[in-house]
Structures are given as C-alpha cells and as structure tokens.
Scaffold this active site. Structure first.
Site, mmCIF file in Angstrom:
data_model
loop_
_atom_site.group_PDB
_atom_site.id
_atom_site.type_symbol
_atom_site.label_atom_id
_atom_site.label_comp_id
_atom_site.label_asym_id
_atom_site.label_seq_id
_atom_site.Cartn_x
_atom_site.Cartn_y
_atom_site.Cartn_z
ATOM 1 N N VAL A 11 0.865 -1.179 0.000
ATOM 2 C CA VAL A 11 0.000 0.000 0.000
ATOM 3 C C VAL A 11 0.905 1.234 0.000
ATOM 4 O O VAL A 11 1.933 1.251 0.698
ATOM 5 C CB VAL A 11 -0.930 -0.012 1.235
ATOM 6 C CG1 VAL A 11 -1.581 1.342 1.469
ATOM 7 C CG2 VAL A 11 -1.994 -1.101 1.079
ATOM 8 N N PRO A 14 1.069 9.004 0.936
ATOM 9 C CA PRO A 14 1.850 10.227 0.780
ATOM 10 C C PRO A 14 2.774 10.374 1.994
ATOM 11 O O PRO A 14 2.324 10.244 3.141
ATOM 12 C CB PRO A 14 0.782 11.320 0.741
ATOM 13 C CG PRO A 14 -0.481 10.610 0.325
ATOM 14 C CD PRO A 14 -0.376 9.254 0.955
ATOM 15 N N ALA A 15 4.054 10.623 1.751
ATOM 16 C CA ALA A 15 5.024 10.666 2.849
ATOM 17 C C ALA A 15 4.698 11.764 3.855
ATOM 18 O O ALA A 15 4.979 11.633 5.042
ATOM 19 C CB ALA A 15 6.425 10.883 2.274
ATOM 20 N N LEU A 16 4.091 12.834 3.376
ATOM 21 C CA LEU A 16 3.790 13.974 4.238
ATOM 22 C C LEU A 16 2.278 14.122 4.384
ATOM 23 O O LEU A 16 1.561 14.129 3.384
ATOM 24 C CB LEU A 16 4.409 15.241 3.645
ATOM 25 C CG LEU A 16 4.402 16.496 4.504
ATOM 26 C CD1 LEU A 16 5.662 17.328 4.224
ATOM 27 C CD2 LEU A 16 3.175 17.360 4.282
ATOM 28 N N GLY A 17 1.836 14.198 5.627
ATOM 29 C CA GLY A 17 0.401 14.357 5.881
ATOM 30 C C GLY A 17 0.157 15.470 6.884
ATOM 31 O O GLY A 17 1.097 16.006 7.487
ATOM 32 N N GLY A 19 -1.239 16.529 10.477
ATOM 33 C CA GLY A 19 -1.626 16.046 11.797
ATOM 34 C C GLY A 19 -2.680 16.959 12.395
ATOM 35 O O GLY A 19 -2.683 18.165 12.126
ATOM 36 N N ASP A 44 -3.695 12.609 9.429
ATOM 37 C CA ASP A 44 -3.496 11.751 10.608
ATOM 38 C C ASP A 44 -4.331 12.273 11.770
ATOM 39 O O ASP A 44 -4.071 13.356 12.295
ATOM 40 C CB ASP A 44 -2.018 11.740 11.027
ATOM 41 C CG ASP A 44 -1.831 10.944 12.311
ATOM 42 O OD1 ASP A 44 -1.993 9.711 12.265
ATOM 43 O OD2 ASP A 44 -1.559 11.546 13.378
ATOM 44 N N TYR A 49 -8.371 12.247 19.697
ATOM 45 C CA TYR A 49 -8.289 13.683 19.382
ATOM 46 C C TYR A 49 -9.664 14.350 19.349
ATOM 47 O O TYR A 49 -9.762 15.581 19.353
ATOM 48 C CB TYR A 49 -7.586 13.938 18.038
ATOM 49 C CG TYR A 49 -6.154 13.470 17.940
ATOM 50 C CD1 TYR A 49 -5.437 13.056 19.067
ATOM 51 C CD2 TYR A 49 -5.501 13.422 16.714
ATOM 52 C CE1 TYR A 49 -4.134 12.605 18.953
ATOM 53 C CE2 TYR A 49 -4.193 12.987 16.602
ATOM 54 C CZ TYR A 49 -3.522 12.567 17.732
ATOM 55 O OH TYR A 49 -2.228 12.135 17.602
ATOM 56 N N LYS A 74 -6.263 6.274 14.986
ATOM 57 C CA LYS A 74 -5.644 5.458 16.038
ATOM 58 C C LYS A 74 -6.686 5.011 17.055
ATOM 59 O O LYS A 74 -7.572 5.789 17.418
ATOM 60 C CB LYS A 74 -4.576 6.272 16.782
ATOM 61 C CG LYS A 74 -3.667 7.080 15.883
ATOM 62 C CD LYS A 74 -2.577 7.810 16.637
ATOM 63 C CE LYS A 74 -1.823 8.759 15.713
ATOM 64 N NZ LYS A 74 -2.505 10.031 15.458
ATOM 65 N N HIS A 107 -2.576 3.416 19.399
ATOM 66 C CA HIS A 107 -2.012 4.727 19.761
ATOM 67 C C HIS A 107 -0.794 4.613 20.678
ATOM 68 O O HIS A 107 0.124 5.440 20.632
ATOM 69 C CB HIS A 107 -3.107 5.563 20.419
ATOM 70 C CG HIS A 107 -2.917 7.039 20.298
ATOM 71 N ND1 HIS A 107 -3.951 7.905 20.047
ATOM 72 C CD2 HIS A 107 -1.813 7.812 20.382
ATOM 73 C CE1 HIS A 107 -3.481 9.154 20.001
ATOM 74 N NE2 HIS A 107 -2.189 9.120 20.205
HETATM 75 P P1 NDP Z 1 4.403 19.512 15.189
HETATM 76 O O1 NDP Z 1 5.856 19.242 15.197
HETATM 77 O O2 NDP Z 1 3.629 19.204 13.972
HETATM 78 O O3 NDP Z 1 4.212 21.046 15.592
HETATM 79 C C1 NDP Z 1 2.945 21.616 15.702
HETATM 80 C C2 NDP Z 1 3.119 23.003 16.321
HETATM 81 O O4 NDP Z 1 3.882 23.812 15.454
HETATM 82 C C3 NDP Z 1 1.817 23.714 16.542
HETATM 83 O O5 NDP Z 1 1.976 24.488 17.724
HETATM 84 C C4 NDP Z 1 1.715 24.623 15.308
HETATM 85 O O6 NDP Z 1 0.962 25.757 15.646
HETATM 86 C C5 NDP Z 1 3.153 24.964 15.032
HETATM 87 N N1 NDP Z 1 3.506 25.107 13.618
HETATM 88 C C6 NDP Z 1 3.088 24.345 12.580
HETATM 89 N N2 NDP Z 1 3.676 24.707 11.436
HETATM 90 C C7 NDP Z 1 4.508 25.726 11.750
HETATM 91 C C8 NDP Z 1 5.392 26.511 10.982
HETATM 92 N N3 NDP Z 1 5.534 26.299 9.654
HETATM 93 N N4 NDP Z 1 6.100 27.478 11.627
HETATM 94 C C9 NDP Z 1 5.963 27.672 12.954
HETATM 95 N N5 NDP Z 1 5.145 26.950 13.745
HETATM 96 C C10 NDP Z 1 4.425 25.991 13.139
HETATM 97 O O7 NDP Z 1 3.811 18.796 16.487
HETATM 98 P P2 NDP Z 1 2.588 17.835 16.828
HETATM 99 O O8 NDP Z 1 2.881 17.343 18.181
HETATM 100 O O9 NDP Z 1 1.298 18.468 16.547
HETATM 101 O O10 NDP Z 1 2.787 16.574 15.874
HETATM 102 C C11 NDP Z 1 2.214 16.497 14.593
HETATM 103 C C12 NDP Z 1 1.168 15.399 14.530
HETATM 104 O O11 NDP Z 1 1.694 14.168 14.996
HETATM 105 C C13 NDP Z 1 -0.036 15.631 15.458
HETATM 106 O O12 NDP Z 1 -0.927 16.612 15.001
HETATM 107 C C14 NDP Z 1 -0.611 14.243 15.486
HETATM 108 O O13 NDP Z 1 -1.298 13.959 14.277
HETATM 109 C C15 NDP Z 1 0.667 13.404 15.603
HETATM 110 N N6 NDP Z 1 1.023 13.144 17.016
HETATM 111 C C16 NDP Z 1 0.944 11.829 17.441
HETATM 112 C C17 NDP Z 1 1.262 11.484 18.725
HETATM 113 C C18 NDP Z 1 1.187 10.060 19.132
HETATM 114 O O14 NDP Z 1 1.265 9.767 20.333
HETATM 115 N N7 NDP Z 1 1.045 9.137 18.207
HETATM 116 C C19 NDP Z 1 1.684 12.497 19.725
HETATM 117 C C20 NDP Z 1 1.776 13.837 19.180
HETATM 118 C C21 NDP Z 1 1.471 14.114 17.874
HETATM 119 P P3 NDP Z 1 -0.285 26.285 14.744
HETATM 120 O O15 NDP Z 1 -1.300 25.188 14.660
HETATM 121 O O16 NDP Z 1 -0.753 27.473 15.530
HETATM 122 O O17 NDP Z 1 0.298 26.646 13.415
#
Ligand code: NDP
Length: 293
Positions: A11, A14-17, A19, A44, A49, A74, A107
C-alpha cells in the site's frame, strides 16, 4: 507533487500528511480543507483527538475523491481488547463517515496490560483480513514492545508512529523497525512538543543550527526539519491550523540538504523525550472513554 512511500504490504501513502492533534473540532474542517487545497492527500487523526467526525466531513465536502485521500487514525488504549478494538474501528469509521480506513494503528503500547495490547493488535489483523482497513500499525512502540508484538503477530505492523524531531530522533527504534519492514512515522516532526509543552527543551524553531540551514536555502526552520525527516526515510505529519503554515509545511520538495547539513541536524539529538514515557502509560492514568459514533 508529494512523494509517496510504500508500506510492507505494498500500500502506498503520501510521505507527508497533516496532523490534527490539539486541533479543536470547530477548527478541524477548515484546517483539513486548507490542507487538501494545498495538495495534502494524507490526514493523521485519532479517536482520542475528538475530531475524526470533522476530518471526515471536510474530506467529504472537499470534492476530492475519497480514494485519493489517505486517512489514518488510532485506537485509544481504553478500547484495547479483541472485541473492544473491533468496536473501536466501528466508532472511528462511523465518525469519519467511511467504510474503510487506510491505516489504523494502536495509539500506545499498554505495558502494564500488554496482553490487552496484543488482543487489540489481533483485532487489527482481523480488520485487515476483512478489508476494513488497508494497513495496520502501532505508535509509541519501543524496541521491547515491538519484539514482544512480533513474537506473536501474524502481520508485521506497517508503521510505528513515534516522537521524532531534531532534539529526539530515536534512531534505534527507527533502525529496528527498518530491519523488520516497519516504516517510521514522525510525530512532532517540527518539534512541536519542544515548544507547545514545557519539555525542558528550547524550541527547535529557534535552534541556531536549523536557522542557519534554513537561511542558506531560503526556507523556514519548519521546512528544513520536514526535509530532514523525509531524507531519513520517515513519513512526517506536521500539524497546523493556519492555512499559510499548512501550505508552507508541504512546500518542501524543491530543495535538498547537503550531507553536512544533515549531519549537523543529526548532531542536535539530546536523547531527551518530550512526550510521555511509553513504558509509563497505564489505563488508570490515561484511560478515557471514546464516545460512540
Ligand atoms: P508539530 O511538530 O507538527 O508542531 C505543531 C506546532 O507547530 C503547533 O503548535 C503549530 O501551531 C506549530 N507550527 C506548525 N507549522 C509551523 C510553521 N511552519 N512554523 C511555525 N510553527 C508551526 O507537532 P505535533 O505534536 O502536533 O505533531 C504532529 C502530529 O503528529 C499531530 O498533530 C498528530 O497527528 C501526531 N502526534 C501523534 C502522537 C502520538 O502519540 N502518536 C503524539 C503527538 C502528535 P499552529 O497550529 O498554531 O500553526
């Protein structure tokens, strides 16, 4: 055009999604819509969530064909156990408004009740065999958890979603996964956990090494970290609710990091986790009911 990765059962995703952890339900539709408009085709989310319904609604309303969007979610620990996890699928699929989920993962490991974790995984295997999901995997599994799972599983997980950013890259967990055909998927790929939670780290966005590389390429620190994660063969799932950042975060396919730059960013690893210690996850501390669809 976003690059794709091929999972161990052929399967592709896309490498980038996008969150959506901590994206409030009432902002989720707009964030997902902005992502689809910017070219994302992978979202994701997670039962925990509380925004699966809004993710599904945004995809359905977008005009982008369902078959073109890779939906990942998850199962939360409160729904572990064979029957419970089968029902967890029904809850998630119902909220997402889909018949089939592209990637369904556990998860967390539940080390204090690992038998329940294994039963939950057995349910994922059933869902895969029944065609209800296209791929299955895990999240926050450390090497020990993966070894114990692989000892009994009939399907090797396709993905292990773990904390991976320049300050905590878990190369050992990724390498173990690669030996077994398990794709590493980086959560907090731009180090969100280093700045939205008091993790004892300074923000990766302000790291002088990353800022210098960004300036050399005319890119942002976030873009450099995403490029770095992709170069390490990971799937990356940055989160934002802001359309301009959502667009910025997928605009990472027009530059390359040099070997020296990659090595400099690799050198930032502190070995210090930002998120919860996977071994310490218990139902008592982290359990909570996931509502019906
Ligand atoms: P990220 O590394 O994606 O960072 C998100 C933070 O960065 C938010 O505060 C966002 O604020 C800010 N941000 C986003 N883009 C930019 C940018 N270009 N410049 C400056 N600031 C930016 O952290 P996450 O912890 O959210 O991880 C991403 C995804 O991973 C989650 O959304 C989730 O889907 C998954 N995840 C899974 C976990 C698990 O246990 N399996 C635990 C944690 C995350 P703003 O929204 O205000 O832009």
């Amino acid at each position: 055009m976003v690059m794709t990765l091929t999972l161990n059962n052929d399967v592709t995703l896309p490498a980038l999604g996008l969150g959506v952890f901590q994206t409030p339900p009432d902002e989720t539709r707009d964030a997902v819509r902005a992502a689809l408009d910017a070219g994302y085709r992978h979202i994701d989310t997670a039962a925990a969530y509380g925004n699966e319904r809004e993710v599904g609604e945004a995809v359905a309303a977008s005009g982008v064909d369902r078959s073109e969007v890779f939906l990942e979610t998850k199962i939360w620990i409160s729904d572990y156990g064979y029957e419970e996890t089968l029902h967890g699928f029904e809850k998630s699929a119902g909220k997402l408004g889909v018949e089939q989920i592209d990637l369904l993962i556990l998860h967390q490991a539940l080390p204090s009740a690992f038998d329940k974790t294994l039963e939950a995984y057995r349910a994922l295997e059933t869902l895969l065999a029944d065609g209800k999901v296209r791929a299955i995997g895990v999240s926050n599994f450390m090497v020990d958890h993966l070894e114990r799972l692989l000892a009994v599983a009939s399907v090797v997980p396709a993905v292990n979603q773990i904390e991976q950013h320049p300050y905590f890259s878990q190369a050992d967990v990724q390498a173990f996964g690669e030996q077994h055909g398990i794709l590493a998927q980086a959560w907090s790929p731009i180090g969100g956990i280093t700045f939205y939670r008091d993790s004892g780290h300074t923000s990766t966005l302000e790291d002088p090494v990353i800022v210098k590389v960004a300036e050399a390429h005319g890119k942002s620190p976030a873009q450099v970290m995403l490029r770095w994660g992709l170069r390490h063969g990971r799937s990356v799932i940055p989160k934002s609710t802001k359309p301009e950042r959502i667009a910025e975060n997928i605009d990472v396919f027009d530059f390359e990091l040099t070997a020296d730059e990659l090595a400099a960013i690799d050198g930032l690893d502190t070995g210090k986790r930002g998120g919860p210690e996977p071994e310490a996850i218990t139902l008592e501390a982290f359990g909570r009911e996931i509502p019906e669809a």
